[in-house]
Design an enzyme around this catalytic site. Structure first.
Site, PDB file in Angstrom:
ATOM      1  N   LYS A  77       0.853  -1.189   0.000  1.00  0.00           N
ATOM      2  CA  LYS A  77       0.000   0.000   0.000  1.00  0.00           C
ATOM      3  C   LYS A  77       0.893   1.245   0.000  1.00  0.00           C
ATOM      4  O   LYS A  77       1.768   1.387   0.869  1.00  0.00           O
ATOM      5  CB  LYS A  77      -0.862  -0.030   1.260  1.00  0.00           C
ATOM      6  CG  LYS A  77      -2.132   0.764   1.196  1.00  0.00           C
ATOM      7  CD  LYS A  77      -2.945   0.402   2.445  1.00  0.00           C
ATOM      8  CE  LYS A  77      -4.134   1.263   2.647  1.00  0.00           C
ATOM      9  NZ  LYS A  77      -4.742   1.021   3.955  1.00  0.00           N
TER      10      LYS A  77
HETATM   11  C1  E4P Z   1      -8.129   1.774   3.830  1.00  0.00           C
HETATM   12  O1  E4P Z   1      -7.302   1.161   3.234  1.00  0.00           O
HETATM   13  C2  E4P Z   1      -7.862   2.529   5.068  1.00  0.00           C
HETATM   14  O2  E4P Z   1      -7.092   1.762   5.938  1.00  0.00           O
HETATM   15  C3  E4P Z   1      -9.103   2.900   5.802  1.00  0.00           C
HETATM   16  O3  E4P Z   1     -10.256   2.650   5.097  1.00  0.00           O
HETATM   17  C4  E4P Z   1      -8.996   4.216   6.498  1.00  0.00           C
HETATM   18  O4  E4P Z   1     -10.229   4.699   6.823  1.00  0.00           O
HETATM   19  P1  E4P Z   1     -10.562   5.553   8.130  1.00  0.00           P
HETATM   20  O5  E4P Z   1      -9.244   5.839   8.809  1.00  0.00           O
HETATM   21  O6  E4P Z   1     -11.274   6.769   7.669  1.00  0.00           O
HETATM   22  O7  E4P Z   1     -11.443   4.684   8.949  1.00  0.00           O
END
Ligand code: E4P
Length: 272
Positions: free
Chosen positions: A83
């Site tokens: 990622k």
């Molecule tokens: C996705 O890959 C992220 O880890 C995640 O959805 C972050 O979202 P949030 O921090 O707004 O919950």
């Protein structure tokens, strides 16, 4: 649309994986820190449980370091996905990693143009942040709709991974928009109304499908509310009865003594 869980917690992953509908996992550095475990071991364990892509994020901010981390992460398991953030450095790293055949999930996408950049860089997934956009009074699901449409028009094969979902409406809207995958926290996935029906489910004692039990304080509040309503209704009825009596007395007085209506009101109200 594949359903992903946004967590690094093994218990949560095992529970939802047992449903047989877990399409993959996304993690991020804050989710990993919460588990107090070695990052590499944790990701490897998750990859063993899940039959689908597992995103593990680089923490570096410069391309070179991202490449070192990304190339290392890619060796941890067959189903691991690196990622990278949607920054200039992240895009450069995505380009290089994808050239090496490494799958990349470009995260932190907040616009269609950013999604186009991720696709051009060769990303396998791009993650628009639905909930975060809603938080700032934007329509996160509308962004997913637009990205899906643009990717279709442009013929990009990058998968749209709707991220930062907060509730069942997000899941439905992203599915309608044509997102390829949607990732949500455990709390959201274990509660979403795809599973829980508003009608109490008496079929099983398992957690799924049952309604949350009302707390005793809720029952007490409900009965207090009922009593208040009853009292109000009773008071109203008494006032109406009194007014009817007053009016009847007014008519009687007017008829008997030919008094003006004002005098009749004064006299009759004292008699009521
Ligand atoms: C996705 O890959 C992220 O880890 C995640 O959805 C972050 O979202 P949030 O921090 O707004 O919950």
């Amino acid at each position: 649309m594949l359903l992903f869980l946004d967590t690094a917690n093994l218990d949560e992953i095992k529970e939802i994986a047992a449903w047989g509908v877990l399409g993959g996992i996304t993690t991020n550095p804050s989710l990993v820190v919460r588990e107090h475990q070695d990052f590499k071991k944790l990701v490897k364990d998750i990859c063993k449980i899940v039959d689908g892509p597992v995103s593990a994020e680089v923490t570096a901010t410069e391309t070179e370091q991202m490449l070192v981390q990304g190339r290392d992460i890619a060796t941890w398991a067959e189903n691991v996905v690196v990622k990278c953030p949607l920054t200039p450095a992240g895009l450069a790293a995505t380009k290089a990693l994808s050239k090496d055949g490494i799958k990349v999930n470009v995260t932190l996408c907040f616009s269609v143009n950013q999604a186009i950049l991720a696709a051009q860089a060769g990303a396998t997934f791009v993650s628009p942040f639905v909930g975060r956009l809603d938080d700032i009074n934007e329509d996160g699901c509308a962004l997913v709709e637009q990205i899906v449409e643009v990717f279709h028009i442009q013929g990009f094969d990058t998968n749209v991974l709707a991220a930062s979902l907060r509730g069942p409406q997000h899941v439905t809207r992203c599915a309608l928009a044509g997102a390829d995958c949607a990732t949500m926290p455990y709390k959201c996935s274990s509660n979403w109304s795809v599973i829980r029906s508003p009608i109490p489910d008496c079929r099983s004692s398992s957690k799924i499908g049952t309604q949350p039990k009302h707390k005793p304080w809720q029952a007490r509040a409900r009965s207090r509310r009922r009593i208040r309503v009853q009292n109000k209704r009773q008071a109203k009825n008494e006032v109406f009865a009194w007014l009817r009596k007053v009016r009847w007395n007014q008519q009687k007085f007017r008829a008997q003594a030919g008094l003006s209506s004002l005098t009749a009101i004064c006299l009759s109200s004292t008699m009521a």
